[in-house]
Write a protein that holds these residues in place. Sequence first.
Motif, PDB file in Angstrom:
ATOM      1  N   GLU A  13      17.752 -10.088  -9.356  1.00 12.43           N
ATOM      2  CA  GLU A  13      17.343 -11.403  -9.641  1.00 12.43           C
ATOM      3  C   GLU A  13      16.569 -11.213  -9.540  1.00 12.43           C
ATOM      4  N   TRP A  14      15.276 -12.850  -9.980  1.00 13.50           N
ATOM      5  CA  TRP A  14      14.116 -13.043 -10.187  1.00 13.50           C
ATOM      6  C   TRP A  14      13.327 -12.911  -8.913  1.00 13.50           C
ATOM      7  N   VAL A  15      14.290 -12.604  -7.772  1.00 13.86           N
ATOM      8  CA  VAL A  15      13.539 -12.480  -7.056  1.00 13.86           C
ATOM      9  C   VAL A  15      13.579 -11.618  -6.550  1.00 13.86           C
ATOM     10  N   GLN A  16      12.279 -10.502  -6.153  1.00 15.76           N
ATOM     11  CA  GLN A  16      12.675  -9.281  -5.913  1.00 15.76           C
ATOM     12  C   GLN A  16      13.153  -8.554  -4.886  1.00 15.76           C
ATOM     13  N   LYS A  17      13.173  -8.979  -3.809  1.00 19.28           N
ATOM     14  CA  LYS A  17      13.614  -8.495  -2.173  1.00 19.28           C
ATOM     15  C   LYS A  17      15.047  -8.510  -2.436  1.00 19.28           C
ATOM     16  N   TYR A  18      15.972  -9.184  -3.135  1.00 17.04           N
ATOM     17  CA  TYR A  18      17.450  -9.232  -3.689  1.00 17.04           C
ATOM     18  C   TYR A  18      17.609  -8.022  -4.624  1.00 17.04           C
ATOM     19  N   ARG A  19      16.563  -7.651  -5.286  1.00 14.69           N
ATOM     20  CA  ARG A  19      17.322  -6.817  -6.212  1.00 14.69           C
ATOM     21  C   ARG A  19      16.256  -5.285  -5.907  1.00 14.69           C
ATOM     22  N   SER A  20      15.577  -5.482  -5.320  1.00 14.79           N
ATOM     23  CA  SER A  20      14.738  -4.306  -5.032  1.00 14.79           C
ATOM     24  C   SER A  20      13.816  -3.952  -4.177  1.00 14.79           C
ATOM     25  N   PRO A  21      14.729  -4.550  -2.337  1.00 14.60           N
ATOM     26  CA  PRO A  21      14.310  -4.172  -1.197  1.00 14.60           C
ATOM     27  C   PRO A  21      12.873  -3.391  -1.596  1.00 14.60           C
ATOM     28  N   GLY A  22      11.832  -3.769  -0.665  1.00 17.12           N
ATOM     29  CA  GLY A  22       9.978  -3.228  -0.667  1.00 17.12           C
ATOM     30  C   GLY A  22       9.413  -3.042  -2.418  1.00 17.12           C
ATOM     31  N   GLY A  23       9.724  -3.793  -3.003  1.00 16.63           N
ATOM     32  CA  GLY A  23       9.084  -3.466  -4.071  1.00 16.63           C
ATOM     33  C   GLY A  23       9.215  -3.264  -5.531  1.00 16.63           C
ATOM     34  N   GLY A  24       7.911  -2.963  -5.349  1.00 20.37           N
ATOM     35  CA  GLY A  24       7.938  -1.153  -7.196  1.00 20.37           C
ATOM     36  C   GLY A  24       8.013  -2.169  -8.286  1.00 20.37           C
ATOM     37  N   ASP A  25       7.482  -1.353  -8.790  1.00 23.62           N
ATOM     38  CA  ASP A  25       7.163  -1.981 -10.116  1.00 23.62           C
ATOM     39  C   ASP A  25       8.669  -2.063 -11.220  1.00 23.62           C
ATOM     40  N   ASN A  26       9.928  -1.730 -10.776  1.00 23.60           N
ATOM     41  CA  ASN A  26      11.235  -1.900 -11.625  1.00 23.60           C
ATOM     42  C   ASN A  26      11.296  -1.136 -12.750  1.00 23.60           C
ATOM     43  N   TRP A  27      10.573  -0.017 -13.325  1.00 24.28           N
ATOM     44  CA  TRP A  27      11.080   0.224 -14.968  1.00 24.28           C
ATOM     45  C   TRP A  27      12.684   0.127 -14.838  1.00 24.28           C
ATOM     46  N   PHE A  28      13.089  -0.397 -16.622  1.00 21.79           N
ATOM     47  CA  PHE A  28      12.185  -1.040 -17.535  1.00 21.79           C
ATOM     48  C   PHE A  28      12.269  -2.446 -17.178  1.00 21.79           C
ATOM     49  N   LEU A  29      11.534  -3.394 -16.267  1.00 20.03           N
ATOM     50  CA  LEU A  29      11.613  -4.341 -16.730  1.00 20.03           C
ATOM     51  C   LEU A  29      11.122  -5.189 -17.321  1.00 20.03           C
ATOM     52  N   ALA A  30      10.864  -5.782 -18.423  1.00 19.99           N
ATOM     53  CA  ALA A  30       9.874  -6.872 -19.032  1.00 19.99           C
ATOM     54  C   ALA A  30       9.082  -5.873 -19.421  1.00 19.99           C
ATOM     55  N   SER A  31       9.579  -4.533 -19.904  1.00 18.78           N
ATOM     56  CA  SER A  31       8.663  -4.095 -20.948  1.00 18.78           C
ATOM     57  C   SER A  31       8.573  -3.427 -22.562  1.00 18.78           C
ATOM     58  N   ILE A  32       8.075  -2.907 -22.702  1.00 21.89           N
ATOM     59  CA  ILE A  32       8.523  -2.937 -24.393  1.00 21.89           C
ATOM     60  C   ILE A  32       8.211  -1.244 -24.509  1.00 21.89           C
ATOM     61  N   LEU A  33       9.231  -0.932 -25.349  1.00 22.98           N
ATOM     62  CA  LEU A  33       9.741   0.537 -25.371  1.00 22.98           C
ATOM     63  C   LEU A  33      10.088   0.866 -26.625  1.00 22.98           C
ATOM     64  N   ALA A  34       9.770   2.244 -26.548  1.00 23.38           N
ATOM     65  CA  ALA A  34       9.699   2.290 -28.389  1.00 23.38           C
ATOM     66  C   ALA A  34      10.455   3.866 -27.616  1.00 23.38           C
ATOM     67  N   VAL A  35      11.836   3.583 -28.426  1.00 25.78           N
ATOM     68  CA  VAL A  35      12.570   5.378 -28.942  1.00 25.78           C
ATOM     69  C   VAL A  35      12.393   5.524 -30.238  1.00 25.78           C
ATOM     70  N   LYS A  36      12.848   6.788 -30.010  1.00 22.36           N
ATOM     71  CA  LYS A  36      13.654   7.693 -31.447  1.00 22.36           C
ATOM     72  C   LYS A  36      14.442   7.044 -32.098  1.00 22.36           C
ATOM     73  N   ALA A  37      14.337   6.674 -33.545  1.00 26.50           N
ATOM     74  CA  ALA A  37      15.773   5.761 -34.429  1.00 26.50           C
ATOM     75  C   ALA A  37      16.307   6.848 -34.367  1.00 26.50           C
ATOM     76  N   SER A  38      16.520   7.896 -34.229  1.00 28.22           N
ATOM     77  CA  SER A  38      17.106   9.067 -34.598  1.00 28.22           C
ATOM     78  C   SER A  38      18.399   9.513 -33.390  1.00 28.22           C
ATOM     79  N   THR A  39      17.818   9.265 -32.957  1.00 32.44           N
ATOM     80  CA  THR A  39      18.729  10.104 -30.949  1.00 32.44           C
ATOM     81  C   THR A  39      18.489   9.117 -29.893  1.00 32.44           C
ATOM     82  N   GLY A  40      17.736   8.338 -29.942  1.00 37.17           N
ATOM     83  CA  GLY A  40      17.347   6.702 -28.455  1.00 37.17           C
ATOM     84  C   GLY A  40      16.644   7.453 -27.696  1.00 37.17           C
ATOM     85  N   GLU A  41      16.008   8.585 -27.467  1.00 34.04           N
ATOM     86  CA  GLU A  41      15.495   9.655 -26.661  1.00 34.04           C
ATOM     87  C   GLU A  41      14.272   8.366 -26.932  1.00 34.04           C
TER      88      GLU A  41
END
Length: 719
Positions: free
Chosen positions: A289-317
Amino acid sequence: MIKKTILLASAVTLSIVAAAFWLHYADAQTTGTKAGAALVDAARLIAADREPGNWMSYSRTYNEQRFSPLDQINAANAGNLKLAWYYDLDTSRGQEATPLVVDGVMYVSTAWSMVKALDARTGRLLWSYDPQVPREILIKICCDAVNRGVAVWKGKVFVGTLDGRLIALDAASGKPVWSVQTFDKSKPYTITSAPRAINDRVIIGSSGSEYGVRGFISAYDSNTGRLDWRFYTVPGDPSKAFEAPILRKAAKTWHGQWWKAGGGGTVWGAIAYDPQLDFIYFGTANGVEWVQKYRSPGGGDNWFLASILAVKASTGEYAWHYQVVPGDVWDYDTTQDMVLADLTINGRARKVLMHAAKDGFFYVLDRRTGELISAKPFVPVTWAKGIDLKTGRPIENPKARYEKTGKPIDIKPAPFGGHNWQPMAFNPQTRLVYIPAQELDFAFAVDTSYKRSPVSFNIGINLDALPPPTEPAAKKAAWDRLKGYLLAWDPIQQRAAWRAPHPGPWNGGVMTTAGNLVAEGDAAGNFALYRADNGQELWSMPVQTGIVAGPMTYEVDGQQYIAVLAGWGGGYAVTGGELVKKSGNERNISRVLAFKLGGSAKLPPLPVEQAKVLNPPAQTANAATIDRGRRLYGRYCVGCHGFDAVSGGLVPDLRYSGFLASKGWFDIVLAGALKKEGMVSFGQVLNRQKADAIRSYIIQRAIDTKATGESYAGFPAAP
Ligand code: CA
């Protein structure tokens, strides 16, 4: 010496382009499709600047700049722009797509994931395709039945449908060639975003992070529809094997049993591609959920929410990631478009990725490594004081963590963002980025009695914690705070160059050209051209309906056109309620509009609309029941019918409903009588008593609206 190097570089580029062209035509002869039907390939797309008359991908080029080298229409003659043609669409939901034009044919998707091919000179229909999306899918959609565009590749047109199909159409006939289901239909996933075609693969993500899904991005074989690779943006159940090594690390940033609701992090917007680095860049949504205690009780950065990612186009790595908002609790999706450019910053040539995030900061990253170069607020921001360039992390305002403080707080930007999906543009001549920017705030508070629901939002937020103001001065202040403007931003100096204001938020996407132009439509129903260097408005035309889509430009037979989809809609239109009135034009008239110098087409007169009459039945419920109805409305109805039971124009305004006094109310709400129109049964979560409480609340809203004599509750009439 420098000049010589540039000349040499150009010569090399030219020979590559020449080879590419030869390959393209050789290829065209062997594919067996009709000549001229979207025969786009890697060589053509990578060398797109060699044929500026075409617009062959969502943002014209893989770097997503939305800059066109065309300059027949320019700052000197823009005043003579006229309507060349228009095409009426067979849907009246929000239009968010950017049309593509290849060799004189326009390919455009519309609401309900339908696709049209039009003669780009005249707007004449060549073919039409309707995937027949079941209307009850609306219950899984936060933000209207929209589609943002198609991709083309080697004679095929690709569209992602709301119910999750990726469909390849024959570009010449519009007939389906293949179709694949991209996700488990039992889960509340949808697709609204435009695919990209890259090296015989079609790249597509999904939406659904307000409901309960696990984000991913996939690559499908453009010839067969076979899944080639998939990158999950949230780790799955750690007791099972991780799909990618990086997800083991990502799992350490989560707590509890996040995989049960999926975690969120869907990829519903930006996709950019750097052919030299062979990286695909994309952004991810908020968590479930938006509220973190409901999705990840105890917190944490929660990779890869709200992130910019780069992957290899040929493999998705996995290549790198930059988490824009660690442990997000404000719905700060990072799915807004990402623009690639080569800039000199502090005397150093940098390959950058630029992102005007929902969270209000403009981020400049090194796109080879993900290193943060700079970040500055481009709109007023209260959730963080700034971004620490050493750690790349936000310097948060501790009070903004409403979950930790236990106190509701009003935050800027709102979940609608300082910038949302409406595409921005970068002009390499002015070196400015043009952002459809907006200012809204939102009251965040934890819903302490929250339970996950099989229908409607699962965000964990109490929408009633800070009810809208009732006192006139406070109401006016809330109204005055809402802003929308076209913002020209200097990405090197990280400061505003100019602003062009609109009546309110939720305006159109942006396009810029070598003619020193910026084109943008607004929610009030105007389409306008501005000088790219100083923001002077050069031309504007009222078009009868709000515009949210991004414009594009093309050339056929030596004539330059500027085209845009008109048709009010999207997330703000369905949810925003009475605040939407400030932005202007809520009438949806869905059309493709094409303009040229000296055009002679005229829009037909506006249809005569029947005056709406408020005729609520007498109130029989007590105050406690009405208040219960208000809370239930906030939990289950607001996502489609709008805050305070005020429709933003697309969905029936319930205060005017003829069913308020009849048994039909229960047939609709509990038995799903209007399922085919998209209003499914809420019988899973509401009983007759609860449905009746909601009815009492709507009746009261209608009575109050009628008593005050205002066309809508709470706010002064829109100017
Ligand atoms: Ca979101």
